[in-house]
Design a protein around this motif. Structure first.
Motif, PDB file in Angstrom:
ATOM      1  N   LYS A 131       8.341   2.542   5.896  1.00  0.00           N
ATOM      2  CA  LYS A 131       8.808   3.795   5.306  1.00  0.00           C
ATOM      3  C   LYS A 131      10.317   3.950   5.444  1.00  0.00           C
ATOM      4  N   ARG A 179       6.330   9.813  -5.942  1.00  0.00           N
ATOM      5  CA  ARG A 179       4.886   9.881  -6.098  1.00  0.00           C
ATOM      6  C   ARG A 179       4.315  11.135  -5.461  1.00  0.00           C
ATOM      7  N   LYS A 216       3.896   1.611  -1.138  1.00  0.00           N
ATOM      8  CA  LYS A 216       4.542   1.779  -2.437  1.00  0.00           C
ATOM      9  C   LYS A 216       3.566   2.395  -3.435  1.00  0.00           C
ATOM     10  N   ALA A 217       2.293   1.977  -3.336  1.00  0.00           N
ATOM     11  CA  ALA A 217       1.286   2.506  -4.254  1.00  0.00           C
ATOM     12  C   ALA A 217       0.875   3.924  -3.888  1.00  0.00           C
ATOM     13  N   ASN A 218       0.806   4.215  -2.594  1.00  0.00           N
ATOM     14  CA  ASN A 218       0.369   5.536  -2.142  1.00  0.00           C
ATOM     15  C   ASN A 218       1.032   5.856  -0.802  1.00  0.00           C
ATOM     16  N   PRO A 219       2.168   6.573  -0.826  1.00  0.00           N
ATOM     17  CA  PRO A 219       2.877   6.874   0.429  1.00  0.00           C
ATOM     18  C   PRO A 219       2.060   7.724   1.397  1.00  0.00           C
ATOM     19  N   ASN A 220       1.012   8.395   0.907  1.00  0.00           N
ATOM     20  CA  ASN A 220       0.220   9.279   1.761  1.00  0.00           C
ATOM     21  C   ASN A 220      -1.034   8.595   2.317  1.00  0.00           C
ATOM     22  N   VAL A 221      -1.118   7.286   2.173  1.00  0.00           N
ATOM     23  CA  VAL A 221      -2.290   6.576   2.689  1.00  0.00           C
ATOM     24  C   VAL A 221      -2.361   6.769   4.202  1.00  0.00           C
ATOM     25  N   LYS A 222      -3.572   6.905   4.721  1.00  0.00           N
ATOM     26  CA  LYS A 222      -3.762   7.183   6.141  1.00  0.00           C
ATOM     27  C   LYS A 222      -3.505   5.939   6.985  1.00  0.00           C
ATOM     28  N   PRO A 229       2.400  14.622  -5.056  1.00  0.00           N
ATOM     29  CA  PRO A 229       1.231  15.133  -5.769  1.00  0.00           C
ATOM     30  C   PRO A 229       1.626  16.075  -6.890  1.00  0.00           C
ATOM     31  N   ARG A 254       0.815  -1.214   0.000  1.00  0.00           N
ATOM     32  CA  ARG A 254       0.000   0.000   0.000  1.00  0.00           C
ATOM     33  C   ARG A 254       0.848   1.264   0.000  1.00  0.00           C
ATOM     34  N   ALA A 285       8.167   8.291  -1.534  1.00  0.00           N
ATOM     35  CA  ALA A 285       7.381   9.473  -1.190  1.00  0.00           C
ATOM     36  C   ALA A 285       7.677  10.624  -2.134  1.00  0.00           C
TER      37      ALA A 285
END
Length: 218
Positions: free
Chosen positions: A131, A150, A93-99, A152, A91, A147
């Motif tokens: 991380k 990817r 790796k796909a979205n470092p900002n996931v909550k 924004p 998760r 981070a």
């Protein structure tokens, strides 16, 4: 008693009401009893005698089956769920900002023992470790950390619009990996809601320093 014994011998399934009515014709005093009293005093006694028992039949006790409970897997300490670690890594790796809340919820479904952890313990045990590992891996390969790769689109647009600033030399190290580690530290401090949580983050500062030094040397 003789009448009832004769009737039960002929038909063991004869109803109590039939016996009661027949007994009242034989002895009028039977009418002073209610059906339940009559049944206990006459048909029940005759049935016991016919069955050859001195008391009410007892059902055999069911054998107790002892079930050995398996101890629940420990959710704290040094034990780490490989399945949860793999999920968190994928998760992030796909979205470092996931909550952290989203990761925690799904991790509890993958391994029920994770639910024994608090959200803060889960974050320190899984997302934070992943991380740091990803940042170290990026420092070793010379590639930007996840981070940063990817980030924004808005942040990238602002970076392009701003005048380019010279990146200070770190002796051939990886500035992107160092920046990613510092960003992770900043996120942890920003997420700390209480003084105790802030102190807990700062207690792990030595680990960040070691990772940053390694990234700088690489």
């Amino acid at each position: 008693m003789k009448f009832i014994e004769t009737e039960l011998t002929k038909d063991p399934a004869v109803s109590n009401a039939t016996l009661f009515e027949g007994a009242k014709l034989i002895d009028k005093t039977i009418g002073k009893l209610n059906p339940r009293q009559f049944h206990a005093k006459y048909p029940l006694q005759v049935k016991r005698r016919l069955a050859g028992t001195a008391g009410p039949s007892k059902k055999p006790k069911a054998a107790r089956v002892r079930v050995r409970k398996r101890p629940a897997p420990a959710a704290s300490g040094g034990d780490v769920s490989a399945a949860v670690l793999k999920y968190v890594t994928r998760r992030l790796k796909a979205n470092p900002n996931v909550k952290n809340k989203d990761l925690f919820t799904r991790a509890c479904e993958i391994d029920g023992s994770v639910a024994k952890l608090s959200a803060r313990q889960f974050h320190a045990k899984y997302p934070l470790q992943v991380k740091r590992r990803l940042a170290r891996a990026a420092a070793g390969t010379g590639k930007p950390a996840v981070a940063e790769r990817r980030a924004p689109a808005k942040r990238k647009a602002r970076a392009k619009a701003a005048p380019a600033a010279a990146t200070p030399s770190v002796g051939g190290g990886n500035p992107d990996a160092v920046r990613a580690l510092l960003l992770n530290l900043a996120r942890e401090l920003a997420a700390a809601g209480t003084q105790a949580e802030t102190i807990e983050v700062m207690a792990r500062l030595d680990g960040y320093v070691n990772d940053i030094m390694q990234a700088a040397r690489n």
